[in-house]
Design a protein around this motif. Structure first.
Motif, PDB file in Angstrom:
ATOM      1  N   ARG A 258     -11.038   7.826  15.403  1.00 21.09           N
ATOM      2  CA  ARG A 258     -10.312   8.463  14.307  1.00 21.09           C
ATOM      3  C   ARG A 258     -10.913   8.007  12.973  1.00 21.09           C
ATOM      4  NH1 ARG A 258      -4.875   9.751  15.498  1.00 21.09           N
ATOM      5  NH2 ARG A 258      -4.760  10.842  17.499  1.00 21.09           N
ATOM      6  N   THR A 259     -10.538   8.696  11.906  1.00 22.20           N
ATOM      7  CA  THR A 259     -11.016   8.329  10.577  1.00 22.20           C
ATOM      8  C   THR A 259     -10.008   8.753   9.521  1.00 22.20           C
ATOM      9  OG1 THR A 259     -12.853   8.562   9.016  1.00 22.20           O
ATOM     10  CG2 THR A 259     -12.255  10.520  10.267  1.00 22.20           C
ATOM     11  N   LEU A 260     -10.076   8.086   8.369  1.00 24.76           N
ATOM     12  CA  LEU A 260      -9.292   8.497   7.202  1.00 24.76           C
ATOM     13  C   LEU A 260     -10.153   9.289   6.220  1.00 24.76           C
ATOM     14  CD1 LEU A 260      -7.138   5.307   6.439  1.00 24.76           C
ATOM     15  CD2 LEU A 260      -6.689   7.177   8.028  1.00 24.76           C
ATOM     16  N   SER A 261     -11.390   9.612   6.615  1.00 24.58           N
ATOM     17  CA  SER A 261     -12.328  10.263   5.699  1.00 24.58           C
ATOM     18  C   SER A 261     -11.997  11.723   5.444  1.00 24.58           C
ATOM     19  CB  SER A 261     -13.752  10.166   6.245  1.00 24.58           C
ATOM     20  OG  SER A 261     -14.195   8.835   6.261  1.00 24.58           O
TER      21      SER A 261
ATOM     22  N   LEU B 219     -10.916  -5.727   1.517  1.00 25.88           N
ATOM     23  CA  LEU B 219      -9.521  -5.759   1.080  1.00 25.88           C
ATOM     24  C   LEU B 219      -9.108  -4.500   0.310  1.00 25.88           C
ATOM     25  CD1 LEU B 219      -6.897  -7.420   0.976  1.00 25.88           C
ATOM     26  CD2 LEU B 219      -7.740  -8.468  -1.124  1.00 25.88           C
ATOM     27  N   PRO B 220      -9.898  -4.014  -0.658  1.00 26.05           N
ATOM     28  CA  PRO B 220      -9.492  -2.783  -1.359  1.00 26.05           C
ATOM     29  C   PRO B 220      -9.372  -1.589  -0.418  1.00 26.05           C
ATOM     30  CG  PRO B 220     -11.209  -3.930  -2.588  1.00 26.05           C
ATOM     31  CD  PRO B 220     -11.131  -4.586  -1.244  1.00 26.05           C
ATOM     32  N   VAL B 221     -10.244  -1.534   0.597  1.00 31.38           N
ATOM     33  CA  VAL B 221     -10.177  -0.443   1.572  1.00 31.38           C
ATOM     34  C   VAL B 221      -8.880  -0.528   2.362  1.00 31.38           C
ATOM     35  CG1 VAL B 221     -11.226   0.484   3.671  1.00 31.38           C
ATOM     36  CG2 VAL B 221     -12.673  -0.206   1.756  1.00 31.38           C
ATOM     37  N   SER B 222      -8.550  -1.731   2.799  1.00 28.58           N
ATOM     38  CA  SER B 222      -7.309  -1.912   3.546  1.00 28.58           C
ATOM     39  C   SER B 222      -6.101  -1.500   2.718  1.00 28.58           C
ATOM     40  CB  SER B 222      -7.184  -3.379   3.982  1.00 28.58           C
ATOM     41  OG  SER B 222      -5.992  -3.583   4.719  1.00 28.58           O
ATOM     42  N   ASP B 223      -6.078  -1.894   1.448  1.00 30.08           N
ATOM     43  CA  ASP B 223      -4.949  -1.536   0.580  1.00 30.08           C
ATOM     44  C   ASP B 223      -4.831  -0.024   0.420  1.00 30.08           C
ATOM     45  OD1 ASP B 223      -4.325  -4.189   0.268  1.00 30.08           O
ATOM     46  OD2 ASP B 223      -5.224  -4.387  -1.727  1.00 30.08           O
ATOM     47  N   LEU B 224      -5.970   0.647   0.197  1.00 29.46           N
ATOM     48  CA  LEU B 224      -5.962   2.106   0.068  1.00 29.46           C
ATOM     49  C   LEU B 224      -5.470   2.764   1.353  1.00 29.46           C
ATOM     50  CD1 LEU B 224      -9.366   2.746  -1.745  1.00 29.46           C
ATOM     51  CD2 LEU B 224      -7.099   3.306  -2.651  1.00 29.46           C
ATOM     52  N   ALA B 225      -5.947   2.264   2.495  1.00 31.90           N
ATOM     53  CA  ALA B 225      -5.593   2.863   3.774  1.00 31.90           C
ATOM     54  C   ALA B 225      -4.104   2.677   4.081  1.00 31.90           C
ATOM     55  CB  ALA B 225      -6.435   2.242   4.885  1.00 31.90           C
ATOM     56  N   ILE B 226      -3.579   1.508   3.765  1.00 31.72           N
ATOM     57  CA  ILE B 226      -2.148   1.255   4.018  1.00 31.72           C
ATOM     58  C   ILE B 226      -1.289   2.210   3.201  1.00 31.72           C
ATOM     59  CG2 ILE B 226      -0.301  -0.440   3.666  1.00 31.72           C
ATOM     60  CD1 ILE B 226      -2.470  -2.598   4.357  1.00 31.72           C
ATOM     61  N   LYS B 227      -1.666   2.431   1.958  1.00 23.11           N
ATOM     62  CA  LYS B 227      -0.921   3.392   1.126  1.00 23.11           C
ATOM     63  C   LYS B 227      -1.022   4.803   1.696  1.00 23.11           C
ATOM     64  CE  LYS B 227      -1.184   0.939  -3.331  1.00 23.11           C
ATOM     65  NZ  LYS B 227      -1.851  -0.287  -2.882  1.00 23.11           N
TER      66      LYS B 227
ATOM     67  N   SER C  88     -12.472  -0.057  11.608  1.00 22.89           N
ATOM     68  CA  SER C  88     -13.915  -0.186  11.419  1.00 22.89           C
ATOM     69  C   SER C  88     -14.337   0.502  10.128  1.00 22.89           C
ATOM     70  CB  SER C  88     -14.663   0.433  12.610  1.00 22.89           C
ATOM     71  OG  SER C  88     -14.321   1.810  12.752  1.00 22.89           O
ATOM     72  N   ARG C  89     -15.604   0.310   9.764  1.00 20.54           N
ATOM     73  CA  ARG C  89     -16.152   0.958   8.564  1.00 20.54           C
ATOM     74  C   ARG C  89     -16.485   2.409   8.898  1.00 20.54           C
ATOM     75  NH1 ARG C  89     -19.628  -4.463   7.458  1.00 20.54           N
ATOM     76  NH2 ARG C  89     -19.803  -4.224   9.702  1.00 20.54           N
TER      77      ARG C  89
ATOM     78  N   LEU D  41     -10.136   9.981   2.140  1.00 15.22           N
ATOM     79  CA  LEU D  41     -10.645   8.652   1.801  1.00 15.22           C
ATOM     80  C   LEU D  41     -12.073   8.456   2.301  1.00 15.22           C
ATOM     81  CD1 LEU D  41      -7.583   6.273   2.451  1.00 15.22           C
ATOM     82  CD2 LEU D  41      -8.529   7.002   0.263  1.00 15.22           C
ATOM     83  N   ALA D  42     -12.901   9.494   2.170  1.00 13.41           N
ATOM     84  CA  ALA D  42     -14.277   9.396   2.664  1.00 13.41           C
ATOM     85  C   ALA D  42     -15.029   8.242   2.011  1.00 13.41           C
ATOM     86  CB  ALA D  42     -15.008  10.717   2.438  1.00 13.41           C
ATOM     87  N   GLY D  43     -14.788   8.028   0.714  1.00 11.28           N
ATOM     88  CA  GLY D  43     -15.490   6.971   0.001  1.00 11.28           C
ATOM     89  C   GLY D  43     -15.038   5.572   0.354  1.00 11.28           C
ATOM     90  N   ALA D  44     -13.899   5.455   0.994  1.00 13.30           N
ATOM     91  CA  ALA D  44     -13.378   4.131   1.354  1.00 13.30           C
ATOM     92  C   ALA D  44     -13.976   3.613   2.652  1.00 13.30           C
ATOM     93  CB  ALA D  44     -11.850   4.174   1.465  1.00 13.30           C
TER      94      ALA D  44
END
Length: 365
Positions: free
Chosen positions: A210-213, A247-255, A83-84, A218-221
């Motif tokens: 959960r969050t990646l922030s 898509l850019p968020v997904s790519d950042l998160a996968i990395k 989610s966002r 990755l708070a900005g993603a």
């Protein structure tokens, strides 16, 4: 906690009735297809960005991202929604299960404000209970939540930084068998032993956010995750937006969720914890009452909070103060790198004129 026999939990009985017969919007990506020429989504054929494929809609739930978080969390991919941020997950749960003007949620304050705000924006009632003096769940709270559809528990709690023991969280899940118990683990990387994600298979009324922030930086993603049973996932997927993960968020998160990314996260968490301990010790020596820190922040209470706030603001340090009466004398300090921590500590270990002279015009933001 008594182990009275209860009927098996069925989230369909809590869902808004109209959702049970709702056919989810079938976006182009959900319908899918095979071919070399894609003209089914009214997209532009021109990619005007240096990023690949951004002229095309992304997958609703990018499989590579979901699988990456599954590997990291130990939760089955079918039990994960991206989610966002966790904020969208909060709203999705309220939209899925709460009838506006009829239903309520419950939460325990002082805590993260978006539970109440999200409910209010959907005209859903809020049963705001208070944590105890040491920020634990109050006694006999199940009798106080009424018919609350959703119970939110933030663990570690924001903004206090305190934690509730895992066995107490499990008791809470058992104590509200007819509600969805949402455990917000936004800061769990800083105290992973407290996670209840491993209990998802045992309790169908449990949801973990959960969050990646935070730890993953990755708070900005804006990328978060909801972990829940198959039935809850199915219901939430009926109301989710067609393309919630850019898509850019997904790519950042996968990395970030790769082996290298996780190693980096864990090293940075260790560094932040170390700096947080230094800051906590300095604030304690200054005379503040410092709560135990289990996230990437510490809450400190001051005899003269205005003087402490002025020391910070006069030196260009932006910290967080609160209007909640229980936190009127408190400031929350997010942990930061060693250089900035040194400067903040200097504000509380020297007299003010010396501290300001040392900090000078340096930005601490």
């Amino acid at each position: 906690m008594s182990q009275t026999q209860v009927a098996p939990f069925d989230p369909n009985t809590l869902a808004r009735p109209e959702l049970l017969t709702l056919t989810p919007y079938q976006s182009a990506r959900r319908i899918g297809g095979r071919g070399d020429i894609w003209i089914n989504a009214n997209e532009s054929p021109f990619n005007n960005s240096p990023l690949d494929k951004v002229n095309r809609y992304p997958e609703c739930q990018p499989p590579e991202l979901i699988n990456a978080y599954s590997r990291y969390s130990g939760v089955k991919a079918s039990n994960i929604i991206a989610s966002r941020g966790a904020d969208e997950a909060i709203e999705l749960l309220i939209r899925t299960f709460c009838i506006p003007g009829v239903d309520t949620i419950a939460c325990f304050g002082p805590t993260y404000g978006m539970y109440s705000i999200s409910a209010a924006t959907f005209n859903v009632g809020v049963n705001a209970l208070s944590l105890t003096d040491n920020y634990q769940l109050p006694q006999n709270w199940p009798a106080q939540i009424g018919n609350a559809k959703i119970v939110f528990i933030c663990n570690p709690n924001n903004p206090t930084g305190t934690v509730i023991a895992k066995d107490k969280i499990e008791q809470a899940i058992q104590a509200a068998p007819n509600s969805i118990v949402v455990v917000d683990e936004a800061y769990i990387e800083f105290c992973p032993d407290y996670s209840v994600a491993d209990l998802l298979g045992k309790y169908p009324n449990l949801v973990v956010l959960r969050t990646l922030s935070k730890a993953f930086a990755l708070a900005g993603a804006r990328c978060g995750f909801m972990l829940a049973s198959d039935d809850i996932i199915d219901l939430v997927m009926r109301v989710i937006a067609p393309y919630p993960v850019p898509l850019p968020v997904s790519d950042l998160a996968i990395k970030a969720l790769s082996a290298t990314g996780i190693d980096t996260m864990q090293a940075q968490v260790a560094s932040l914890v170390e700096q947080g301990k230094r800051l906590s010790n300095a604030l304690t020596a200054y005379g503040a009452k410092v709560l135990p820190a289990n996230g990437n922040y510490v809450l400190a209470k001051f005899a003269d909070v205005n003087a402490a706030a002025k020391r910070l603001s006069d030196s260009g340090v932006v910290a967080r103060a609160y209007k909640d009466p229980r936190l009127a004398d408190a400031i929350r300090f997010s942990f930061t790198n060693e250089q900035q921590t040194n400067l903040i500590i200097s504000l509380f270990t020297k007299n003010l004129s010396e501290s300001v002279a040392e900090v000078g015009q340096k930005s601490l933001r």
